[in-house]
Design an enzyme around this catalytic site. Structure first.
Site, PDB file in Angstrom:
ATOM      1  N   ASP A   1       0.967  -1.253  -0.085  1.00 55.34           N
ATOM      2  CA  ASP A   1       0.024   0.056  -0.060  1.00 55.34           C
ATOM      3  C   ASP A   1       0.930   1.292  -0.077  1.00 55.34           C
ATOM      4  O   ASP A   1       1.879   1.129   0.370  1.00 55.34           O
ATOM      5  CB  ASP A   1      -0.772   0.049   1.004  1.00 55.34           C
ATOM      6  CG  ASP A   1      -1.933  -1.063   1.344  1.00 55.34           C
ATOM      7  OD1 ASP A   1      -2.296  -1.446   0.082  1.00 55.34           O
ATOM      8  OD2 ASP A   1      -2.322  -1.395   2.265  1.00 55.34           O
TER       9      ASP A   1
ATOM     10  N   LYS B   1      -3.524   3.339  -3.536  1.00 56.40           N
ATOM     11  CA  LYS B   1      -4.438   4.403  -4.190  1.00 56.40           C
ATOM     12  C   LYS B   1      -3.333   5.522  -4.312  1.00 56.40           C
ATOM     13  O   LYS B   1      -2.727   6.064  -3.612  1.00 56.40           O
ATOM     14  CB  LYS B   1      -5.508   5.104  -3.363  1.00 56.40           C
ATOM     15  CG  LYS B   1      -6.281   5.993  -4.303  1.00 56.40           C
ATOM     16  CD  LYS B   1      -7.203   6.549  -3.432  1.00 56.40           C
ATOM     17  CE  LYS B   1      -8.281   7.490  -4.209  1.00 56.40           C
ATOM     18  NZ  LYS B   1      -7.297   8.674  -4.784  1.00 56.40           N
TER      19      LYS B   1
ATOM     20  N   MET C   1      -9.270   9.006  11.675  1.00 55.81           N
ATOM     21  CA  MET C   1     -10.387   9.852  11.081  1.00 55.81           C
ATOM     22  C   MET C   1      -9.515  10.820  10.465  1.00 55.81           C
ATOM     23  O   MET C   1      -8.183  11.084  10.613  1.00 55.81           O
ATOM     24  CB  MET C   1     -11.339  10.292  11.933  1.00 55.81           C
ATOM     25  CG  MET C   1     -10.860  11.245  12.969  1.00 55.81           C
ATOM     26  SD  MET C   1     -12.148  12.141  13.851  1.00 55.81           S
ATOM     27  CE  MET C   1     -11.170  13.619  14.233  1.00 55.81           C
TER      28      MET C   1
END
Length: 571
Positions: free
Chosen positions: A41, A63, A246
């Site tokens: 990743d 990503k 978060m």
């Protein structure tokens, strides 16, 4: 006769930790070093892949920042495919593979496919970021329990507080945002995993993919039956510490939801940005004030929020010192295999390191190199740490095993500088001659009183002839053996631009100068150029660039010291 059936390989689901490369486990480092294939990743420590084999397949399956993503289904299929080819596969994830990392899903798929696997836990950011901020998530008399919660939700959900549903998926790990670089359903996808790009690896611990998908843990629509229940009343009543993975834009909604559900507005809260990374910083407040504090201080992802009485301990248990290079970015252009020591030292000093390895070295294979017998030589000169490695690969005196350093016992060994001497020492060889300055001219001076009949100069294919010419002038028979060559390492435009615009850019050899300028052009006007010594500085000047800083001790320690002096003198 049919070919024997391929024996399946094995998959290791490996946690790479929260961002600080020093928190990689010994087991993780061992598996990275021996893996045939590594699927990684984006959210892994910046130097996690430095120890991979040169012939290993390195594939990015996370990503791209703001761009396309590799679908989870493709990643899982690739794991199975490579294992069925008989490969040893490392699935490398930021943080811990079983904490918001979708490692359980991959493990189930591997089990269904009949593929052997094991799990290597990693340090999760919810605990690590808190610890680096001086906050124990449990503490006698204050908290005897801790809950890890992801606030990352669907990015199309409207903002709001006190909702009863949220989607606990894909929190980004390193520095506090996710254990995986997984994307939301809204993220774009690509058809295939991407091959290794040094830019992706060097930026690994710097960018939160989940934060780029959605920087907010927005509450989901309570009428959406596909969203799992998120019981704010239960969280508010939880008798211990709450740790939220978060994006910081979620903070107002989460704080308000907890207050509305009964958590005291005066409850202490700490927000840790970039936990365990050189960019780490912490702000504190209460549930009632933390959102405004975070807005005022411009806190950004990746971050974790610690809610509970233990958050107050950050004031008294803060242990991470203000470091001299905090807030500065330093580009490292050295080859990836040699860059880790420099990058690690700079990170320890607080710098954000931009790894832009524009070169790599490789052994010369044409014509096929013959074994190298050192016994005819009474002087062996080694001109770089790379030359040490490739020399030992070729050693074979017919008496000892190939590569055995004892084959050098009959000769004086001269190292061109302290770095080369260190590389020799790490392989059990103590250099007899080491000049203080890392240039060929200094080695010539240091060898002035050394008597020799025949000398071997071990070096790169392209190198100056100062040393062999000086030895020949003294009547010494000299054999020059080119052991390796330096070639270009392609980098993405983004990595090159980050290096060009860093606060400092370091050059450790003439080849790093030439290859970087060929690929990227000159650094920006605001970037300070740091040279390891006179030879490198001369190459910079040949290209119209004047170094701002030159090390007086021509090795990595000297380069770092010179950079520190400049940073201190110029604020």
């Amino acid at each position: 006769m049919s070919a024997p059936e391929q024996k399946p390989g094995r998959v290791h689901l490996v946690g790479a930790g929260p961002g600080d490369p020093g928190l990689l486990t010994v087991r993780a480092v061992e598996l990275i070093a021996r893996a045939d294939t590594i699927l990684y990743d984006r959210l892994i420590p910046s130097s996690a892949l430095d120890g991979a084999r040169e012939d290993a397949e390195l594939r990015f399956v996370g990503k791209q920042g703001g761009g396309e993503a590799v679908p989870q289904e493709h990643t899982t299929a690739l794991l199975i495919e490579r294992a069925r080819e008989g490969r040893e596969v490392v699935r490398l994830k930021g943080g811990d593979p079983f904490v918001f990392g979708r490692g359980g899903e991959e493990a189930l798929a591997l089990r269904d496919a009949g593929i052997d696997f094991d799990v290597v836990p990693g340090v999760t950011a919810g605990v690590a970021a808190a610890a680096y901020a001086g906050i124990p998530v449990t503490h006698r008399g204050l908290s005897t329990a801790v809950a890890l919660v992801t606030g990352h939700t669907r990015e199309d959900a409207p903002p709001g507080a006190g909702r009863t549903r949220a989607k606990p998926t894909g929190a980004a790990e390193p520095g506090g945002t996710s254990d995986a670089a997984q994307t939301s359903d809204a993220a774009q996808t690509s058809d295939a995993a991407q091959p290794y790009d040094a830019a992706q690896a060097s930026d690994a611990a710097r960018t939160s993919d989940a934060a780029r998908i959605s920087d907010a843990a927005q509450a989901s629509d309570p009428t959406d039956d596909h969203e799992p229940d998120f019981d704010w009343e239960a969280l508010a009543a939880f008798p211990g510490t709450l740790v939220f993975y978060m994006g910081v834009r979620a903070l107002p909604g989460i704080a308000r939801a907890l207050i509305d559900a009964g958590r005291p507005e005066s409850q202490p809260v700490a927000l840790v940005e970039g936990g365990t990374l050189p960019t780490q910083r912490t702000v504190t407040g209460t549930l009632g004030t933390i959102a405004e504090v975070a807005r005022r201080e411009q806190m950004k992802a990746p971050a974790v929020t610690i809610v509970g009485a233990v958050a107050e301990l950050s004031q008294s248990l803060h242990w991470l010192p203000v470091r001299p290079l905090t807030g500065r970015t330093v580009a490292v252009t050295r080859a990836r295999a040699q860059a880790s020591r420099l990058a690690r030292r700079l990170e320890e000093l607080g710098a954000e390191v931009v790894q832009a390895p524009t070169i790599r070295t490789q052994a010369l294979t044409e014509p096929e190199p013959a074994p190298l017998d050192p016994s005819p030589y009474d002087l062996i000169c080694v001109t770089s740490p790379n030359a040490v490695e490739y020399l030992l690969q070729r050693l074979d005196d017919g008496t000892h095993s190939p590569g055995d350093a004892r084959a050098l016992a009959g000769a004086r060994v001269a190292a061109i500088g302290p770095g080369t001497a260190r590389a020799l020492r790490e392989r059990g060889i103590l250099a007899d001659v080491v000049p203080e300055r890392f240039v060929a001219e200094s080695l010539v001076e240091a060898l002035a009183g050394v008597n020799a009949r025949r000398a071997l100069v071990a070096r790169a294919r392209e190198a100056r002839d100062v040393l062999p010419d000086a030895l020949k002038a003294r009547g010494i028979e000299v054999d020059v053996v080119a052991l390796y060559e330096t070639v270009a390492e392609p980098l993405s435009p983004r990595a090159l631009e980050r290096a060009r615009s860093a606060d400092y850019i370091t050059f450790t050899s003439s080849s790093t100068v030439r290859f970087f300028l060929d690929a990227a052009g000159p650094p920006s006007a605001k970037t300070k150029i740091v040279s390891i010594g006179p030879a490198t500085s001369a190459t910079l000047r040949e290209h119209g660039l004047e170094p701002h800083v030159e090390a007086s001790q021509h090795d990595i320690d000297g380069l770092v010291e010179a950079l520190l002096v400049d940073a201190a003198e110029n604020g």
